[in-house]
Design an enzyme around this catalytic site. Structure first.
Site, PDB file in Angstrom:
ATOM      1  N   HIS A   1     -12.148   0.893  -1.656  1.00 21.45           N
ATOM      2  CA  HIS A   1     -11.058   0.605  -2.585  1.00 21.45           C
ATOM      3  C   HIS A   1     -11.505   0.595  -4.037  1.00 21.45           C
ATOM      4  O   HIS A   1     -10.706   0.327  -4.934  1.00 21.45           O
ATOM      5  CB  HIS A   1     -10.432  -0.761  -2.266  1.00 21.45           C
ATOM      6  CG  HIS A   1      -9.482  -0.708  -1.108  1.00 21.45           C
ATOM      7  ND1 HIS A   1      -9.666  -1.417   0.042  1.00 21.45           N
ATOM      8  CD2 HIS A   1      -8.332  -0.019  -0.925  1.00 21.45           C
ATOM      9  CE1 HIS A   1      -8.671  -1.179   0.888  1.00 21.45           C
ATOM     10  NE2 HIS A   1      -7.848  -0.324   0.327  1.00 21.45           N
TER      11      HIS A   1
ATOM     12  N   ASN B 194       3.096   1.270   1.145  1.00 18.01           N
ATOM     13  CA  ASN B 194       2.523   1.704  -0.115  1.00 18.01           C
ATOM     14  C   ASN B 194       3.283   2.969  -0.511  1.00 18.01           C
ATOM     15  O   ASN B 194       4.016   3.525   0.299  1.00 18.01           O
ATOM     16  CB  ASN B 194       1.031   1.982   0.059  1.00 18.01           C
ATOM     17  CG  ASN B 194       0.303   2.064  -1.277  1.00 18.01           C
ATOM     18  OD1 ASN B 194       0.873   1.796  -2.329  1.00 18.01           O
ATOM     19  ND2 ASN B 194      -0.963   2.438  -1.220  1.00 18.01           N
TER      20      ASN B 194
ATOM     21  N   TYR C 169       2.829  -5.096  -8.101  1.00 12.03           N
ATOM     22  CA  TYR C 169       1.805  -4.778  -7.118  1.00 12.03           C
ATOM     23  C   TYR C 169       1.577  -5.996  -6.238  1.00 12.03           C
ATOM     24  O   TYR C 169       1.325  -7.096  -6.721  1.00 12.03           O
ATOM     25  CB  TYR C 169       0.474  -4.385  -7.774  1.00 12.03           C
ATOM     26  CG  TYR C 169      -0.496  -3.870  -6.742  1.00 12.03           C
ATOM     27  CD1 TYR C 169      -0.552  -2.526  -6.434  1.00 12.03           C
ATOM     28  CD2 TYR C 169      -1.305  -4.746  -6.006  1.00 12.03           C
ATOM     29  CE1 TYR C 169      -1.393  -2.043  -5.449  1.00 12.03           C
ATOM     30  CE2 TYR C 169      -2.150  -4.270  -5.019  1.00 12.03           C
ATOM     31  CZ  TYR C 169      -2.194  -2.925  -4.751  1.00 12.03           C
ATOM     32  OH  TYR C 169      -3.038  -2.456  -3.769  1.00 12.03           O
TER      33      TYR C 169
ATOM     34  N   ARG D  36       2.294  -3.025   6.138  1.00 16.17           N
ATOM     35  CA  ARG D  36       2.697  -3.087   4.742  1.00 16.17           C
ATOM     36  C   ARG D  36       3.110  -1.685   4.329  1.00 16.17           C
ATOM     37  O   ARG D  36       2.873  -0.718   5.045  1.00 16.17           O
ATOM     38  CB  ARG D  36       1.583  -3.584   3.840  1.00 16.17           C
ATOM     39  CG  ARG D  36       0.435  -2.609   3.712  1.00 16.17           C
ATOM     40  CD  ARG D  36      -0.601  -3.087   2.710  1.00 16.17           C
ATOM     41  NE  ARG D  36      -0.122  -2.968   1.348  1.00 16.17           N
ATOM     42  CZ  ARG D  36      -0.669  -2.155   0.443  1.00 16.17           C
ATOM     43  NH1 ARG D  36      -1.699  -1.389   0.758  1.00 16.17           N
ATOM     44  NH2 ARG D  36      -0.200  -2.090  -0.795  1.00 16.17           N
TER      45      ARG D  36
ATOM     46  N   GLU E 284       4.085   5.387   2.348  1.00 15.45           N
ATOM     47  CA  GLU E 284       3.105   5.173   3.410  1.00 15.45           C
ATOM     48  C   GLU E 284       3.456   3.910   4.180  1.00 15.45           C
ATOM     49  O   GLU E 284       3.484   2.824   3.591  1.00 15.45           O
ATOM     50  CB  GLU E 284       1.697   4.982   2.834  1.00 15.45           C
ATOM     51  CG  GLU E 284       1.072   6.235   2.293  1.00 15.45           C
ATOM     52  CD  GLU E 284      -0.336   5.976   1.749  1.00 15.45           C
ATOM     53  OE1 GLU E 284      -0.920   6.926   1.232  1.00 15.45           O
ATOM     54  OE2 GLU E 284      -0.828   4.834   1.828  1.00 15.45           O
TER      55      GLU E 284
END
Lengths: 351, 320, 204
Positions: free
Chosen positions: A198, A230, A42, A228, A270
């Site tokens: 979150h 995901n 992660y 980024r 994503e």
């Protein structure tokens, strides 16, 4: 030879009921594959969103591909069923205009054969040929558009869009168009700050990941967007995996079998990008979804191998959070046939 | 500006506003529009001053809707490291320069039913841009502007024309003072207060608003620290494996950049937190000049803001 | 649907202990045993403190709250309201807040519902969450918004819980919206509706 998305016709397909969604081989190859290593880790892994590599989803700042027209039809269906998927708090209208300007100018510059924007002061003329839209309007005057500016333009743009107001050293989820979400509710999260929305994500808070991510996001400047990746997994190519409809699509999570896993289980990628908006100083956060079936992955041996290894090394709490428990083992077994046990080449791109 | 995209501009005009202030106008070198921005935003101007590259933040004062002409007003500081002197003495009409994209650390809260603004001296500049934005959106605001005397009250005449009763001007030499307590105790719920000016004025507004029970989130201030000149010193950069000299009129951040080390920043004035750097070894005293670090972080000796802070001692090693 | 562990939850409201601060005006809102918080604070406050204050007290249990009411009346606060329910008190709170100036501090003490709904009202009136203090007293029963039908179920004390509106069995997530003043409820057995977990009494 890299194929541009512009060379492919728009597909007529569905993301519900009979699920006729399909990737052409070219679209598989241009997907933003999210794993650059052979095991799961992660990380936030933010990078500047620029230098589009030809033949990839990064080629254009706002990507348009063969699924565009059908995705927009699916969005319209979702909004008919549940208009709460689009919301904008009253102070976010200016950010809506900023978003409209950004998306229109990006698309018109990158895809002039599909989109055009002509500006004469505040009198603008927008043409979206794939969707058959020809609109004259006054920039800044809501009464000249059929919808509020954010709703108007995000009915014409693939992916979800969150608009984050910056205040008090934090970001606030104060507007959005969210119809292709992976299991979160804009209606519930609207008005929350970065840490609040979150909150349900396991593990990352203890590692301080969100604090660092927030600091990075606050530093994003105009002209310098970031991105980024995901990922999660979805049974069937269903864009609308909302919590609102979980009681409807949830049962499908138990429908994966060794026989159907190749075509019924999808890696859901994503591509998240982050843009500083000029007039409102808000941040625009587009979340673009790409589906690859397990069979699509198997056409790129490196990707099938990577997927196999990532699923094997995924911590159980992350697998549960992503909702993979019902079919993770089935997917690992099917993918194992492509894993020769040897190390893969560096980076995410196909060999 | 190293990693980030910047704007190539031309100085289209330099206007003397009064005995201390000059106004600089910029347009894009290729004639295309400049980016729109939000009231309160600043730009970092890059100055090639001999062998030294200086980058200094200045608030944009022009209308955020004007994408043809960026304007900043700069007060000459004869005691500083030379940024304002360079602008005053070396920058002329027609010069090519580089500026960063606008960034905003002093944004209006768009939810506010009312904006109460306090400006002191050259601190008027971000308010000029914000006022254009508020007039366009029919925002509710009042501006209280204090200056040493009429001559130094830059733009007060234009503001009177534009704002009428929403403007209140105070001149020190006429013994006119802003009554902060009266103003801070009479604002409707939801009001936001903004202050930009000399440090004591900012401190006073922060202190009085807290005493009247204002939440911090409703109190906004633009407080760029100036990187002060000082004695030269040496810094070791562990990650880059370099040893650099920081000159008398140079900041640590500038010295890093001159050595080709890419360090993040936004404001270069100790306010935004982006350049925060871990201190690995320190044999001597860190001289903190920023408004970012908390007291306990300073006391720990583990953090420093290289854009404004300095060092005196025998050895400093940074994680950069 | 995921069931994250409690330690990771950041949207869950955190309640503290009321502690009067410098402000131009003070508003206290309490229900039932929350009124005792005001009385105990009053002991260490100057006599004229309540001249610049308003007290809104919700009494849902008139048998047992008489001593609290007597105590509140004895504080000499010129603006004291005593009402029968949270819903009845909220319009009064909103009207008062709308007329106030910046520098008002709001103190809430009482049940989870009172804290949530008064916070929502104060935020709608433009108060910052920093201008609010909360202290939990009495019932832990939650307000839960069903993510599916959007209906809000009051006084939820079990996990899982039935949605009063659409009837789905909801897992009550520790995910809280200040705007809705409610926790999020998500269908717990969507993947297999025949699997009906037993309800546990955990929020009473």
């Amino acid at each position: 030879m890299a194929t541009s998305a512009k060379d492919l016709p728009f597909r007529e397909e569905t993301f519900r009921d009979d699920f006729t969604f399909k990737n052409s081989p070219e679209t598989v190859l241009r997907a933003p594959f999210p794993f650059d290593k052979d095991s799961y880790m992660y990380a936030v892994n933010m990078e500047l969103h620029r230098d589009g590599r030809p033949g990839t989803a990064y080629e254009a700042p706002i990507d348009v591909d063969e699924h565009y027209v059908s995705e927009m039809k699916d969005r319209a269906l979702v909004l008919d069923e549940d208009p709460l998927r689009y919301q904008s708090l009253p102070h976010m209208t200016l950010a809506g205009w900023d978003t409209l300007e950004l998306l229109m100018t990006c698309k018109a510059e990158t895809y002039p054969e599909w989109f055009s924007l002509t500006r004469d002061g505040d009198n603008w003329h927008w043409v979206n040929r794939p969707m058959g839209i020809d609109q004259h309007f006054v920039f800044g005057d809501e009464s000249t558009l059929p919808y509020a500016p954010l709703e108007y333009i995000t009915r014409q743009a693939q992916g979800d869009f969150c608009v984050l107001d910056e205040r008090d050293g934090n970001l606030w989820m104060d507007a959005g168009m969210v119809t292709t979400q992976a299991d979160w509710s804009l209606d519930f999260d609207i008005g929350m700050n970065f840490f609040e929305w979150h909150a349900p994500v396991p593990l990352a808070h203890e590692k301080g990941i969100f604090k660092r991510a927030l600091k990075y996001l606050l530093s994003i400047q105009q002209g310098n967007p970031a991105r980024r990746l995901n990922w999660t997994m979805t049974v069937n190519p269903r864009l609308d995996t909302s919590p609102e409809n979980y009681h409807i699509w949830g049962p499908e999570n138990t429908h994966i079998t060794p026989e159907n896993v190749a075509d019924k289980l999808f890696l859901r990628i994503e591509l998240q990008s982050f843009w500083r908006l000029p007039r409102s100083n808000a941040l625009l956060f587009p979340i673009r979804c790409y589906f690859l079936s397990m069979r699509d992955l198997s056409t790129v041996p490196k990707w099938a191998t990577r997927m196999h290894r990532v699923l094997q090394t995924l911590p159980p709490e992350i697998a549960s959070y992503k909702g993979l428990d019902n079919y993770r083992e089935i997917a690992i077994n099917w993918l194992s046939q492509f894993d020769d046990g040897k190390p893969t080449s560096e980076g995410p791109h196909p060999d | 500006m190293s990693m980030l995209a910047s704007l190539d501009v031309v100085v289209t005009d330099v206007v003397t506003v009064n005995s201390l202030i000059k106004r600089f106008h910029f347009a894009r070198a290729d004639g295309s529009p400049l980016p729109a921005f939000s009231g309160g935003a600043h730009i970092v101007i890059e100055m090639q001053d001999g062998d030294t590259i200086r980058r200094t933040p200045y608030s944009l004062m022009s209308s955020p809707l004007n994408t043809q002409d960026y304007q900043v007003s700069i007060r000459r500081d004869d005691e500083g490291r030379g940024g304002s002197l360079f602008m005053h003495n070396k920058v002329t009409k027609g010069m090519s320069m580089k500026i960063g994209y606008p960034a905003n650390l002093f944004s209006l809260d768009k939810r506010a039913p009312k904006h109460l603004m306090f400006a002191g001296g050259i601190g008027i500049t971000p308010f000029l841009a914000q006022i254009h934005q508020l007039i366009k959106t029919n925002g509710n605001f009042e501006l209280h502007y204090s200056a040493r005397n009429e001559e130094l009250g830059a733009y007060s005449e234009e503001l009177k024309q534009l704002l009428g009763h929403r403007l209140h001007v105070y001149y020190d030499d006429q013994d006119q003072r802003i009554d902060f307590d009266a103003l801070l105790s009479s604002q409707p719920t939801g009001t936001h207060v903004y202050v930009c000016g000399p440090a004591p004025m900012i401190e006073h507004v922060i202190q009085r608003s807290a005493a009247h029970g204002w939440p911090d989130a409703h109190v906004h201030f633009e407080h760029f620290a100036k990187a002060p000149p000082g004695e030269a010193f040496t810094v070791e950069l562990q990650t880059s494996n370099k040893k650099i000299e920081v000159g008398e009129n140079q900041s640590m951040l500038e010295a890093m950049e001159a050595a080709g080390v890419d360090a993040p920043y936004l404001c270069r004035g100790g306010a935004c937190g982006q350049c925060e750097t871990n201190v690995l070894e320190c044999d001597g005293n860190l001289q903190h000049e920023d408004h970012w670090l908390e007291d306990d972080e300073r006391a720990s000796g583990k953090k420093v803001m290289p854009c404004v802070s300095r060092f005196k001692g025998s050895r400093l090693v940074l994680d950069r | 649907m995921s069931q994250p562990d409690d330690s990771a939850i950041l949207s869950r409201p955190r309640y503290g202990t009321l502690s009067p601060v410098e402000a131009n005006f003070h508003v206290f809102v309490a229900d039932d045993s929350g009124g005792e918080t005001i009385l105990s604070l009053a002991q260490s406050l100057p006599d004229d403190f309540f001249n610049n204050a308003e007290i809104i007290y919700v009494n849902t249990d008139s048998e047992n709250n008489q001593s609290v009411i007597d105590g509140l009346e004895a504080l000499g606060c010129p603006r004291l309201y005593i009402g029968p329910s949270i819903a009845a008190a909220l319009p009064r709170l909103r009207t008062s807040l709308d007329r106030m100036r910046m520098g008002t501090q709001v103190y809430l003490s009482g049940s989870e519902s009172l804290l949530g709904m008064a916070t929502m009202t104060a935020m709608e009136a433009g108060l910052d969450h920093q201008a609010l203090q909360t202290e939990h007293r009495g019932s832990l029963a939650r307000r839960v918004q069903c993510v599916h039908c959007k209906g809000i179920t009051e006084n939820v004390t079990t996990q899982p819980a039935d949605c009063d509106h659409c009837g789905l069995l909801l897992f009550v997530r520790d995910h809280y919206s200040r705007r809705a003043a409610a926790f999020q409820g998500v269908n717990i057995n969507a993947e297999d509706p025949s699997d009906v977990p037993a309800k546990e009494e955990i929020y009473s």
